[in-house]
Design a protein around this motif. Structure first.
Motif, PDB file in Angstrom:
ATOM      1  N   VAL A   1       0.600   7.729 -12.574  1.00  0.00           N
ATOM      2  CA  VAL A   1       0.657   6.643 -13.561  1.00  0.00           C
ATOM      3  C   VAL A   1       1.388   5.427 -12.999  1.00  0.00           C
ATOM      4  N   VAL A   2       2.060   5.602 -11.861  1.00  0.00           N
ATOM      5  CA  VAL A   2       2.741   4.485 -11.195  1.00  0.00           C
ATOM      6  C   VAL A   2       2.455   4.566  -9.700  1.00  0.00           C
ATOM      7  N   LEU A   3       2.136   3.428  -9.099  1.00  0.00           N
ATOM      8  CA  LEU A   3       1.985   3.317  -7.657  1.00  0.00           C
ATOM      9  C   LEU A   3       2.927   2.233  -7.146  1.00  0.00           C
ATOM     10  N   TYR A   4       3.587   2.517  -6.035  1.00  0.00           N
ATOM     11  CA  TYR A   4       4.447   1.532  -5.379  1.00  0.00           C
ATOM     12  C   TYR A   4       3.664   0.942  -4.215  1.00  0.00           C
ATOM     13  N   THR A   5       3.770  -0.364  -4.009  1.00  0.00           N
ATOM     14  CA  THR A   5       2.899  -1.039  -3.045  1.00  0.00           C
ATOM     15  C   THR A   5       3.669  -2.000  -2.145  1.00  0.00           C
ATOM     16  N   LEU A   6       3.189  -2.116  -0.908  1.00  0.00           N
ATOM     17  CA  LEU A   6       3.617  -3.145   0.030  1.00  0.00           C
ATOM     18  C   LEU A   6       2.369  -3.695   0.693  1.00  0.00           C
ATOM     19  N   GLY A   7       2.070  -4.965   0.457  1.00  0.00           N
ATOM     20  CA  GLY A   7       0.891  -5.563   1.050  1.00  0.00           C
ATOM     21  C   GLY A   7      -0.018  -6.168  -0.002  1.00  0.00           C
ATOM     22  N   ASP A   8      -1.295  -6.213   0.309  1.00  0.00           N
ATOM     23  CA  ASP A   8      -2.284  -6.898  -0.506  1.00  0.00           C
ATOM     24  C   ASP A   8      -2.936  -5.937  -1.494  1.00  0.00           C
ATOM     25  N   THR A   9      -2.497  -5.962  -2.764  1.00  0.00           N
ATOM     26  CA  THR A   9      -3.014  -5.017  -3.759  1.00  0.00           C
ATOM     27  C   THR A   9      -4.454  -5.323  -4.166  1.00  0.00           C
ATOM     28  N   THR A  10      -4.949  -6.518  -3.886  1.00  0.00           N
ATOM     29  CA  THR A  10      -6.347  -6.814  -4.235  1.00  0.00           C
ATOM     30  C   THR A  10      -7.312  -5.944  -3.428  1.00  0.00           C
ATOM     31  N   LEU A  11      -6.837  -5.381  -2.313  1.00  0.00           N
ATOM     32  CA  LEU A  11      -7.688  -4.491  -1.512  1.00  0.00           C
ATOM     33  C   LEU A  11      -8.085  -3.234  -2.288  1.00  0.00           C
ATOM     34  N   LEU A  12      -7.307  -2.880  -3.301  1.00  0.00           N
ATOM     35  CA  LEU A  12      -7.600  -1.671  -4.064  1.00  0.00           C
ATOM     36  C   LEU A  12      -8.915  -1.779  -4.826  1.00  0.00           C
ATOM     37  N   ALA A  13      -9.421  -2.982  -4.984  1.00  0.00           N
ATOM     38  CA  ALA A  13     -10.716  -3.163  -5.654  1.00  0.00           C
ATOM     39  C   ALA A  13     -11.886  -2.960  -4.692  1.00  0.00           C
ATOM     40  N   ARG A  14     -11.588  -2.840  -3.387  1.00  0.00           N
ATOM     41  CA  ARG A  14     -12.642  -2.684  -2.379  1.00  0.00           C
ATOM     42  C   ARG A  14     -13.182  -1.254  -2.378  1.00  0.00           C
ATOM     43  N   GLU A  15     -14.426  -1.093  -1.912  1.00  0.00           N
ATOM     44  CA  GLU A  15     -14.970   0.240  -1.680  1.00  0.00           C
ATOM     45  C   GLU A  15     -14.300   0.817  -0.438  1.00  0.00           C
ATOM     46  N   GLN A  16     -13.822   2.057  -0.551  1.00  0.00           N
ATOM     47  CA  GLN A  16     -13.008   2.630   0.515  1.00  0.00           C
ATOM     48  C   GLN A  16     -13.637   3.901   1.085  1.00  0.00           C
ATOM     49  N   ILE A  17     -13.352   4.137   2.354  1.00  0.00           N
ATOM     50  CA  ILE A  17     -13.753   5.367   3.030  1.00  0.00           C
ATOM     51  C   ILE A  17     -12.501   5.997   3.629  1.00  0.00           C
ATOM     52  N   GLY A  18     -12.216   7.234   3.285  1.00  0.00           N
ATOM     53  CA  GLY A  18     -11.069   7.936   3.862  1.00  0.00           C
ATOM     54  C   GLY A  18     -11.430   8.499   5.228  1.00  0.00           C
ATOM     55  N   ILE A  19     -10.543   8.310   6.191  1.00  0.00           N
ATOM     56  CA  ILE A  19     -10.718   8.929   7.514  1.00  0.00           C
ATOM     57  C   ILE A  19      -9.480   9.767   7.791  1.00  0.00           C
ATOM     58  N   ILE A  20      -9.667  11.054   7.964  1.00  0.00           N
ATOM     59  CA  ILE A  20      -8.548  11.979   8.099  1.00  0.00           C
ATOM     60  C   ILE A  20      -8.840  12.962   9.224  1.00  0.00           C
ATOM     61  N   GLY A  21      -7.809  13.702   9.624  1.00  0.00           N
ATOM     62  CA  GLY A  21      -8.008  14.695  10.667  1.00  0.00           C
ATOM     63  C   GLY A  21      -6.710  15.218  11.228  1.00  0.00           C
ATOM     64  N   SER A  22      -6.810  15.904  12.330  1.00  0.00           N
ATOM     65  CA  SER A  22      -5.689  16.625  12.915  1.00  0.00           C
ATOM     66  C   SER A  22      -4.588  15.695  13.418  1.00  0.00           C
ATOM     67  N   ARG A  23      -3.347  16.137  13.236  1.00  0.00           N
ATOM     68  CA  ARG A  23      -2.215  15.428  13.846  1.00  0.00           C
ATOM     69  C   ARG A  23      -2.181  15.655  15.356  1.00  0.00           C
ATOM     70  N   LYS A  24      -2.818  16.726  15.825  1.00  0.00           N
ATOM     71  CA  LYS A  24      -2.851  17.038  17.256  1.00  0.00           C
ATOM     72  C   LYS A  24      -4.272  16.854  17.780  1.00  0.00           C
TER      73      LYS A  24
ATOM     74  N   HIS B   1      -4.725  -4.390 -11.722  1.00  0.00           N
ATOM     75  CA  HIS B   1      -4.997  -4.078 -10.318  1.00  0.00           C
ATOM     76  C   HIS B   1      -4.965  -2.575 -10.033  1.00  0.00           C
ATOM     77  N   TYR B   2      -4.645  -1.746 -11.046  1.00  0.00           N
ATOM     78  CA  TYR B   2      -4.656  -0.302 -10.807  1.00  0.00           C
ATOM     79  C   TYR B   2      -6.094   0.090 -10.436  1.00  0.00           C
ATOM     80  N   PRO B   3      -6.272   0.820  -9.322  1.00  0.00           N
ATOM     81  CA  PRO B   3      -7.639   1.101  -8.838  1.00  0.00           C
ATOM     82  C   PRO B   3      -8.439   1.968  -9.808  1.00  0.00           C
ATOM     83  N   GLU B   4      -9.580   1.453 -10.201  1.00  0.00           N
ATOM     84  CA  GLU B   4     -10.383   2.128 -11.223  1.00  0.00           C
ATOM     85  C   GLU B   4     -10.864   3.491 -10.759  1.00  0.00           C
ATOM     86  N   GLN B   5     -11.245   3.605  -9.479  1.00  0.00           N
ATOM     87  CA  GLN B   5     -11.757   4.877  -8.988  1.00  0.00           C
ATOM     88  C   GLN B   5     -10.676   5.955  -9.006  1.00  0.00           C
ATOM     89  N   LEU B   6      -9.414   5.571  -8.810  1.00  0.00           N
ATOM     90  CA  LEU B   6      -8.321   6.543  -8.846  1.00  0.00           C
ATOM     91  C   LEU B   6      -8.012   6.958 -10.277  1.00  0.00           C
TER      92      LEU B   6
END
Length: 380
Positions: A107-130, A94-99
């Motif tokens: 080399v180690v990831l800690y997880t809470l939730g559904d790890t199968t989501l890591l196989a999904r195509e992802q889009i990062g959305i980021i921006g200002s805290r303010k 289940h280690y994400p191939e793209q990562l």
């Protein structure tokens, strides 16, 4: 414990004076971790292992339960069991191939939730805290729309744009992934504890830091490389010229990811970072279709009928909404994350002022709503 593959990977992450880059070098040269940890002292010295790191490996080989590094591995495993935290290692399916393909992947990831989501195509959305109210609205709307188009929204659970992106996906009834810069037993920031619980329940929270690790300033730039590494592209909603979001965008480019930016007012300090990125070649974005067009070379949209629109929030069987009456749910759904006046809420819900105020009070007591200058708003 010493024969456990997971414990061996944890031990590698705990080795003193061996950072991420050195760990990857060791694994490139010796992909068989048990072989590496069983080498004799002379071979290890020839590889550059000295001092504390050499002593730790020898303690592991001798199954010395009293050695500090061995104790730390045991502590991490026990804390993970206590808090229900999963451990994904480099060799896990289940280690994400793209990562895996970024140059300094954890080399180690800690997880809470559904790890199968890591196989999904992802889009990062980021921006200002303010972020401005407009920026928060952009983050929510883009997160909801991109979720409907079968992209998993990934962000950092920070205040501002990150939180709005997670909330936008969740409110539209879709999962989301949050990458945080501390142990999973201490969700940060504290203002997003409830949001973090929603992400865990409906999506996934991950960290490269073991339980017990506090949030530190140096962790967040490191966390950002995971957000971009997991994603096929990164959307910057608002960012100042010195924003950490620009660091994430730079990492995304280095990792071969697409970078998108939403333009804003030339007078707005939180738009200048986006304008800088656009000048440097980032794709100017006005709609979700702009992102999907750029990603079209690899992304195939799901089969749909009719015109895709932003969905109504899905009803969930559990959580705080399950305890509310129909009237309170109607008020909650009429609220946004920007303050709304009681007049506007009364018009939207059709409730008289006394019933509306009763519902708002109940929602406030439930921790779902807060009063603010200008009216009331949801708590992300």
């Amino acid at each position: 414990m010493f024969s456990s593959a997971t414990a061996q990977w944890l031990f590698l992450t705990c080795l003193p004076n061996v950072g991420r880059t050195r760990r990857r070098e060791l694994l490139t040269e010796f992909p068989d971790l048990p072989q590496l940890l069983s080498m004799n002292a002379a071979t290890l010295r020839a590889m550059g292992m000295t001092g504390e790191s050499l002593a730790a490996i020898q303690a592991w080989q001798q199954r010395d339960d009293g050695h500090p590094v061995v104790c730390e591995v045991r502590r991490i495993r026990e804390d993970c069991r206590k808090h229900g935290i999963g451990i994904l290692t480099w060799q896990d399916v289940h280690y994400p191939e793209q990562l895996r393909h970024i140059h300094d992947a954890p080399v180690v990831l800690y997880t809470l939730g559904d790890t199968t989501l890591l196989a999904r195509e992802q889009i990062g959305i980021i921006g200002s805290r303010k972020a401005t109210p407009a920026g928060l609205d952009h983050a929510r709307r883009f997160a909801a729309e991109l979720s409907t188009r079968d992209l998993l929204v990934t962000s950092g659970l920070a205040l501002g744009v990150d939180g709005a992106a997670h909330a936008g996906a969740l409110d539209a009834g879709f999962p989301t992934t949050a990458v945080i810069g501390c142990g999973l037993d201490r969700i940060y920031p504290h203002q997003h504890r409830r949001l973090g619980e929603r992400v865990i329940a409906q999506g996934l929270v991950i960290s490269e830091y073991p339980p017990g690790t506090p949030a530190r300033a140096a962790h967040f730039p490191q966390r950002n490389r995971i957000i971009s590494g997991l994603s096929r592209g990164v959307l910057v909603v608002e960012a100042g010229l010195r924003s950490g979001s620009l660091i994430t965008a730079r990492m995304a480019l280095e990792q071969g990811r697409e970078v998108f930016a939403i333009p804003g007012s030339i007078h707005s300090p939180v738009a200048r970072g986006c304008h800088h990125l656009i000048k440097q070649g980032a794709r100017l974005v006005e709609t979700a279709d702009d992102i999907l067009e750029e990603l079209g070379a690899w992304w195939s949209p799901p089969v749909t009928t009719g015109i895709a629109t932003t969905p109504e929030p899905k009803q969930r069987g559990g959580g705080p909404l399950a305890e509310l009456s129909t009237r309170e749910i109607a008020v909650f759904e009429a609220l946004g994350y920007d303050p709304q006046s009681t007049d506007a809420l009364s018009s939207a819900t059709g409730l008289p002022a006394d019933q509306l105020m009763q519902s708002l009070l109940l929602l406030e007591l439930q921790g779902l709503v807060s009063s603010a200058p200008g009216g009331f708003q949801k708590i992300a």
